[in-house]
Design a protein around this motif. Structure first.
Motif, PDB file in Angstrom:
ATOM      1  N   LEU A 182      51.206  37.749  32.759  1.00  0.00           N
ATOM      2  CA  LEU A 182      50.169  38.640  32.627  1.00  0.00           C
ATOM      3  C   LEU A 182      48.934  37.789  32.650  1.00  0.00           C
ATOM      4  CD1 LEU A 182      51.666  41.359  30.386  1.00  0.00           C
ATOM      5  CD2 LEU A 182      51.345  41.526  32.637  1.00  0.00           C
ATOM      6  N   LEU A 183      48.876  36.641  32.952  1.00  0.00           N
ATOM      7  CA  LEU A 183      47.454  35.827  32.794  1.00  0.00           C
ATOM      8  C   LEU A 183      46.914  35.597  34.177  1.00  0.00           C
ATOM      9  CD1 LEU A 183      45.639  33.973  31.037  1.00  0.00           C
ATOM     10  CD2 LEU A 183      47.280  32.075  31.828  1.00  0.00           C
ATOM     11  N   ASP A 184      45.769  36.002  34.011  1.00  0.00           N
ATOM     12  CA  ASP A 184      44.909  35.635  35.486  1.00  0.00           C
ATOM     13  C   ASP A 184      43.887  34.549  34.962  1.00  0.00           C
ATOM     14  OD1 ASP A 184      45.826  38.103  36.644  1.00  0.00           O
ATOM     15  OD2 ASP A 184      44.336  39.269  35.871  1.00  0.00           O
ATOM     16  N   ALA A 199      33.001  47.343  28.547  1.00  0.00           N
ATOM     17  CA  ALA A 199      32.330  48.416  28.671  1.00  0.00           C
ATOM     18  C   ALA A 199      32.888  49.004  30.034  1.00  0.00           C
ATOM     19  CB  ALA A 199      30.984  47.925  28.829  1.00  0.00           C
ATOM     20  N   ALA A 200      33.296  48.376  31.013  1.00  0.00           N
ATOM     21  CA  ALA A 200      33.706  49.025  31.972  1.00  0.00           C
ATOM     22  C   ALA A 200      35.149  49.674  31.918  1.00  0.00           C
ATOM     23  CB  ALA A 200      34.186  47.873  33.253  1.00  0.00           C
ATOM     24  N   LEU A 201      36.036  49.456  30.862  1.00  0.00           N
ATOM     25  CA  LEU A 201      36.929  50.191  30.527  1.00  0.00           C
ATOM     26  C   LEU A 201      36.745  51.306  29.203  1.00  0.00           C
ATOM     27  CD1 LEU A 201      39.555  47.245  30.083  1.00  0.00           C
ATOM     28  CD2 LEU A 201      39.562  49.111  32.002  1.00  0.00           C
ATOM     29  N   THR A 210      29.899  35.861  25.111  1.00  0.00           N
ATOM     30  CA  THR A 210      30.264  37.121  24.743  1.00  0.00           C
ATOM     31  C   THR A 210      29.906  38.177  25.830  1.00  0.00           C
ATOM     32  OG1 THR A 210      29.793  36.380  22.439  1.00  0.00           O
ATOM     33  CG2 THR A 210      30.080  38.538  22.821  1.00  0.00           C
ATOM     34  N   GLY A 211      28.751  38.057  26.502  1.00  0.00           N
ATOM     35  CA  GLY A 211      28.320  38.986  27.323  1.00  0.00           C
ATOM     36  C   GLY A 211      29.350  39.186  28.355  1.00  0.00           C
ATOM     37  N   GLU A 212      30.161  38.247  28.854  1.00  0.00           N
ATOM     38  CA  GLU A 212      30.844  38.476  30.025  1.00  0.00           C
ATOM     39  C   GLU A 212      31.902  39.651  29.533  1.00  0.00           C
ATOM     40  OE1 GLU A 212      32.575  34.942  31.784  1.00  0.00           O
ATOM     41  OE2 GLU A 212      30.728  33.865  30.903  1.00  0.00           O
ATOM     42  N   VAL A 213      32.824  39.217  28.222  1.00  0.00           N
ATOM     43  CA  VAL A 213      33.793  39.986  27.701  1.00  0.00           C
ATOM     44  C   VAL A 213      33.214  41.464  27.550  1.00  0.00           C
ATOM     45  CG1 VAL A 213      35.316  40.242  25.727  1.00  0.00           C
ATOM     46  CG2 VAL A 213      34.907  38.050  26.842  1.00  0.00           C
ATOM     47  N   ARG A 245      44.077  43.476  32.401  1.00  0.00           N
ATOM     48  CA  ARG A 245      44.680  41.808  32.515  1.00  0.00           C
ATOM     49  C   ARG A 245      43.492  41.102  32.689  1.00  0.00           C
ATOM     50  NH1 ARG A 245      49.524  41.005  36.574  1.00  0.00           N
ATOM     51  NH2 ARG A 245      48.443  38.900  36.369  1.00  0.00           N
ATOM     52  N   GLN A 246      42.400  41.205  33.386  1.00  0.00           N
ATOM     53  CA  GLN A 246      41.184  40.402  33.742  1.00  0.00           C
ATOM     54  C   GLN A 246      40.605  40.336  32.467  1.00  0.00           C
ATOM     55  OE1 GLN A 246      38.450  41.852  36.458  1.00  0.00           O
ATOM     56  NE2 GLN A 246      37.189  40.076  36.624  1.00  0.00           N
ATOM     57  N   LEU A 247      40.399  41.384  31.654  1.00  0.00           N
ATOM     58  CA  LEU A 247      39.513  41.304  30.250  1.00  0.00           C
ATOM     59  C   LEU A 247      40.371  40.412  29.427  1.00  0.00           C
ATOM     60  CD1 LEU A 247      37.599  42.259  28.055  1.00  0.00           C
ATOM     61  CD2 LEU A 247      38.780  44.482  28.148  1.00  0.00           C
ATOM     62  N   ILE A 248      41.640  40.714  29.204  1.00  0.00           N
ATOM     63  CA  ILE A 248      42.494  39.931  28.336  1.00  0.00           C
ATOM     64  C   ILE A 248      42.259  38.344  28.519  1.00  0.00           C
ATOM     65  CG2 ILE A 248      44.405  39.519  27.132  1.00  0.00           C
ATOM     66  CD1 ILE A 248      45.046  42.756  27.324  1.00  0.00           C
ATOM     67  N   SER A 249      42.699  38.174  29.869  1.00  0.00           N
ATOM     68  CA  SER A 249      42.562  36.850  30.436  1.00  0.00           C
ATOM     69  C   SER A 249      41.219  36.116  30.045  1.00  0.00           C
ATOM     70  CB  SER A 249      42.932  36.929  31.648  1.00  0.00           C
ATOM     71  OG  SER A 249      44.236  37.203  31.899  1.00  0.00           O
TER      72      SER A 249
END
Length: 458
Positions: free
Chosen positions: A327-329, A406-408, A398-401, A433-437
């Motif tokens: 599950l890693l991107d 926010a998109a979710l 932090t802004g990227e995360v 997956r993208q967010l967690i990775s």
């Protein structure tokens, strides 16, 4: 090995405890406390009989005033049950709930000579030959352990390990998306449970003694319990116990070698899927235990730079868990943006790099064996300074995360963790997956960039 000296009363207590095994006329040297004990103290002492023959023995005891007699009795029972089926373990010479001078639950056993430091076993030339079959030998010893008679081990825990580690995680009240993903995947993909056996609970390099001929002793039975035997095999395959080496079993061998040895001793061979599940469970377990250990410092319960440093290593297990679950991107970080500074060079990050290099290359090498503890603490300080320097260089991402959260429609990673737990979002969703990775890799590239595998290694 670093040692400290105890009052003579401890030696007197050991002498009395050993009188049944060695007679009343023995003499006992001054006890020497060995490094390496985590929750228990380990002392070495020379015992000399009336014939002049000497023998080194080891005392394991709980810290006085903080004893767990039931747990110590269970460890003694495990050692005897394992010995009965041929497992190489120290011989128990004496044990008790307490004794004058010892003042805590204890056991005394003979000393086994061997190497347990993982990096030496993985790299030193004197172990070149034994490394070719050590994974097989570890599998064989585990098979012996799992054949032990459990009739005398009713005092051991026999609950569901997944329930147990989830309870530890929930009590921390620190929701993490990667942990919630792991819990859901493990519950959805759990293999049929095998009949209970004696499970060592922490079988890995560091807890076995090895010489040129192979395994000489299995140590540290504090976490032994009754459960599915494949748990021990999965734990041995957890990436954390490879200590930077590539081979999947303790950094010294293949899973096939491990299973070959295990099948010879136990008469069963778990499937790849079964071993994979228990390896994933072990990775999650170490992730949660790392959280737990760091929280001992962060909560103020125990002031320790060692425990504090573990907090920055939690992301290593997050990465390993996502990796093993597929599950890693591998997200590339955004390019660094240089921020002008009014200060002269060397910059703050350059200062940290200079100090780190000086401590590592000029100070650490001059500390001799009498300063083993100091060298260990220095390595921790060097690692923490490196983390601080990389974080300054990387800047605040932090802004990227936050944008991905926010998109979710999530306000934080804890919020996302709660939604994964309740099933409101699926961990298989591409955006999740993208967010967690992204969050895990952002942390890991600062905490320990060498832990990130190259594409050819995954």
């Amino acid at each position: 090995m670093a040692v400290t000296h105890a009052a003579s009363s401890l030696g007197d207590g050991i002498r009395v405890a050993l009188s049944d095994s060695f007679g009343d006329e023995i003499t006992v040297g001054e006890p020497r406390q060995l490094t390496g004990g985590a929750s228990r103290q380990i002392w070495a002492v020379d015992v000399r009989g009336v014939d002049g023959q000497s023998q080194d023995v080891v005392l394991r005891r709980d810290p006085p005033g903080h004893g767990d007699a039931d747990r110590m009795r269970a460890e003694v029972a495990c050692l005897r049950a394992a010995s009965a089926v041929g497992v190489p373990v120290p011989t128990v010479l004496a044990s008790g709930d307490t004794a004058p001078g010892i003042d805590a639950p204890y056991l005394v056993m003979d000393m086994i000579v061997g190497e347990s430091i993982p990096r030496k076993l993985q790299r030193d030339s004197e172990f070149d030959e034994v490394r070719t079959h050590l994974a097989d030998a570890m599998g064989y010893v585990l098979g012996q352990i799992h054949r032990a008679d459990t009739g005398t081990l009713g005092m051991l825990d026999a609950g569901d390990p997944l329930d147990a580690i989830e309870a530890v995680y929930r009590d921390l009240e620190q929701p993490r998306p990667a942990v919630e993903v792991g819990l859901r995947w493990l519950r959805e993909n759990r293999p049929a449970r095998r009949p209970n056996a004696l499970v060592h609970g922490d079988f890995r390099l560091g807890n076995v003694l090895v010489d040129g001929g192979g395994i000489r002793g299995v140590l540290d039975w504090e976490l032994a319990h009754l459960g599915d035997p494949i748990e021990d095999l999965g734990w041995l395959c957890v990436r954390a116990w490879r200590f930077g080496a590539e081979p999947p079993v303790a950094g010294i061998g293949t899973r096939e070698q491990l299973l070959d040895g295990y099948e010879r001793a136990a008469g069963i061979r778990p499937s790849e899927a079964e071993l994979h599940w228990w390896e994933a469970y072990g990775t999650l377990r170490w992730l949660v235990l790392s959280q737990f250990q760091s929280q001992r410092h962060l909560s103020g319960a125990e002031n320790s730079i060692e425990l504090a440093a573990i907090g920055r290593r939690v992301c290593e297990s997050e990465y390993d868990l996502l990796l093993i679950l597929g599950l890693l991107d591998n997200i590339d970080p955004s390019p660094d943006v240089a921020v002008p500074s009014v200060h002269d060079r060397p910059s703050l990050s350059e200062i940290l790099e200079l100090v780190t290099g000086t401590l590592r290359d000029d100070v650490a090498p001059v500390l001799d064996g009498a300063h083993e503890r100091e060298r260990y603490l220095l390595r921790i300080c060097v690692n923490l300074l490196g983390i601080a320097g990389r974080e300054l260089s990387a800047g605040d991402r932090t802004g990227e995360v936050t944008e991905l959260l926010a998109a979710l429609d999530c306000t934080s990673e804890a919020d996302l963790a709660d939604r994964i737990r309740t099933g409101a979002v699926s961990y298989a969703d591409t955006a999740v997956r993208q967010l967690i990775s992204t969050a895990v890799l952002t942390r890991l590239r600062v905490a320990n960039p060498r832990h990130v595998l190259r594409p050819s290694q995954t």
